[in-house]
Design a protein around this motif. Structure first.
Motif, short mmCIF file in Angstrom:
data_model
loop_
_atom_site.label_atom_id
_atom_site.label_comp_id
_atom_site.label_asym_id
_atom_site.label_seq_id
_atom_site.Cartn_x
_atom_site.Cartn_y
_atom_site.Cartn_z
N ALA A 1 -18.32 3.95 -1.66
CA ALA A 1 -17.95 4.84 -1.59
C ALA A 1 -16.07 5.11 -1.82
N GLY A 2 -15.73 5.74 -3.03
CA GLY A 2 -14.38 5.80 -3.22
C GLY A 2 -13.72 6.31 -1.92
N ALA A 3 -12.73 6.21 -1.73
CA ALA A 3 -11.26 6.24 -0.56
C ALA A 3 -10.72 7.51 -0.54
N ASP A 4 -10.57 8.36 -0.28
CA ASP A 4 -10.00 9.75 -0.17
C ASP A 4 -8.74 9.07 -0.22
N PRO A 5 -8.26 10.12 -1.40
CA PRO A 5 -6.77 10.73 -1.49
C PRO A 5 -6.07 11.26 -0.43
N ASP A 6 -5.99 12.41 0.22
CA ASP A 6 -5.47 12.69 1.06
C ASP A 6 -5.32 11.90 2.80
N ALA A 7 -6.66 11.03 2.93
CA ALA A 7 -6.87 10.68 4.01
C ALA A 7 -8.06 9.50 3.81
N PRO A 8 -6.47 8.01 3.57
CA PRO A 8 -7.15 7.00 2.88
C PRO A 8 -8.48 6.12 4.04
N GLU A 9 -8.87 6.53 4.71
CA GLU A 9 -9.55 6.05 5.40
C GLU A 9 -10.85 6.13 5.95
N ASP A 10 -11.00 7.98 4.57
CA ASP A 10 -12.45 8.73 4.77
C ASP A 10 -12.99 8.31 3.48
N GLN B 1 -19.37 11.63 -1.65
CA GLN B 1 -20.34 11.36 -1.82
C GLN B 1 -20.21 9.49 -2.71
N THR B 2 -21.27 8.90 -2.18
CA THR B 2 -21.86 7.00 -2.75
C THR B 2 -21.48 7.16 -3.72
N LEU B 3 -20.90 5.78 -4.41
CA LEU B 3 -21.31 5.64 -5.92
C LEU B 3 -22.11 5.85 -6.60
#
Length: 88
Positions: free
Chosen positions: A31-40, A44-46
Protein backbone atom coordinates in the motif's frame (compact mmCIF):
# COMPACT_ATOMS: atom_id res chain seq x y z
CA UNK A 1 3.49 7.63 -4.59
CA UNK A 2 6.59 8.16 -2.49
CA UNK A 3 7.06 4.93 -0.60
CA UNK A 4 5.19 1.73 0.08
CA UNK A 5 4.13 -0.06 3.23
CA UNK A 6 4.29 -3.87 3.18
CA UNK A 7 1.29 -5.44 4.92
CA UNK A 8 0.44 -8.97 5.98
CA UNK A 9 -3.02 -10.41 5.39
CA UNK A 10 -3.26 -13.01 8.15
CA UNK A 11 -5.38 -16.12 8.37
CA UNK A 12 -8.73 -15.21 9.96
CA UNK A 13 -8.75 -14.62 13.74
CA UNK A 14 -4.96 -14.38 14.02
CA UNK A 15 -2.78 -11.51 15.13
CA UNK A 16 0.88 -11.10 15.96
CA UNK A 17 1.04 -11.75 19.67
CA UNK A 18 3.23 -10.12 22.31
CA UNK A 19 5.12 -13.37 22.82
CA UNK A 20 6.36 -13.17 19.22
CA UNK A 21 4.48 -16.21 17.93
CA UNK A 22 4.06 -15.63 14.25
CA UNK A 23 0.62 -16.26 12.76
CA UNK A 24 0.10 -17.73 9.33
CA UNK A 25 0.49 -15.08 6.62
CA UNK A 26 -2.12 -15.63 3.93
CA UNK A 27 -0.88 -12.93 1.55
CA UNK A 28 1.68 -10.08 1.45
CA UNK A 29 0.29 -6.80 0.08
CA UNK A 30 1.64 -3.34 -0.73
CA UNK A 31 0.00 0.00 0.00
CA UNK A 32 1.11 3.55 -0.46
CA UNK A 33 2.34 5.42 2.61
CA UNK A 34 0.02 8.08 4.02
CA UNK A 35 1.64 11.46 3.22
CA UNK A 36 0.51 12.85 6.62
CA UNK A 37 1.76 9.81 8.60
CA UNK A 38 4.50 8.05 6.55
CA UNK A 39 4.55 4.95 8.80
CA UNK A 40 0.82 4.37 8.16
CA UNK A 41 -0.62 2.86 4.98
CA UNK A 42 -3.25 4.46 2.80
CA UNK A 43 -6.77 2.98 3.28
CA UNK A 44 -6.39 0.50 0.40
CA UNK A 45 -3.68 -1.81 -0.90
CA UNK A 46 -2.54 -1.53 -4.50
CA UNK A 47 -4.93 -4.39 -5.31
CA UNK A 48 -7.86 -2.56 -3.71
CA UNK A 49 -8.25 -4.32 -0.35
CA UNK A 50 -8.95 -2.49 2.92
CA UNK A 51 -5.74 -2.12 4.95
CA UNK A 52 -7.46 -1.79 8.37
CA UNK A 53 -7.48 -5.54 9.06
CA UNK A 54 -3.88 -6.08 7.93
CA UNK A 55 -0.70 -6.14 10.01
CA UNK A 56 2.18 -3.76 9.24
CA UNK A 57 5.20 -5.93 8.43
CA UNK A 58 7.81 -3.21 9.14
CA UNK A 59 9.76 -4.75 6.25
CA UNK A 60 12.06 -2.51 4.22
CA UNK A 61 14.25 -3.77 1.37
CA UNK A 62 17.93 -3.48 2.26
CA UNK A 63 19.01 -2.54 -1.26
CA UNK A 64 17.72 -1.67 -4.73
CA UNK A 65 17.91 -5.26 -5.95
CA UNK A 66 15.88 -6.61 -3.00
CA UNK A 67 12.22 -7.55 -3.58
CA UNK A 68 9.45 -5.38 -2.16
CA UNK A 69 8.27 -8.29 0.04
CA UNK A 70 10.17 -10.44 2.57
CA UNK A 71 11.97 -13.08 0.51
CA UNK A 72 10.78 -15.92 2.76
CA UNK A 73 7.20 -15.01 1.76
CA UNK A 74 7.77 -15.17 -2.00
CA UNK A 75 4.87 -17.59 -2.53
CA UNK A 76 2.47 -15.41 -0.52
CA UNK A 77 3.10 -12.13 -2.37
CA UNK A 78 0.05 -10.56 -3.97
CA UNK A 79 0.42 -10.67 -7.75
CA UNK A 80 -2.01 -7.76 -8.20
CA UNK A 81 -0.04 -5.55 -5.80
CA UNK A 82 3.16 -6.54 -7.58
CA UNK A 83 1.64 -5.59 -10.94
CA UNK A 84 0.54 -2.27 -9.42
CA UNK A 85 4.09 -1.59 -8.24
CA UNK A 86 5.40 -2.09 -11.78
CA UNK A 87 3.17 0.73 -13.04
CA UNK A 88 4.48 3.27 -10.52
Amino acid sequence: MGSIIVLFELEPDQAIGPDGVEPVVRRVHAAGADPDAPEDPLPQTLCGLDTDAMEHSHYRPTGPSEPWYPLALHEQRCQRCEAGLRTL
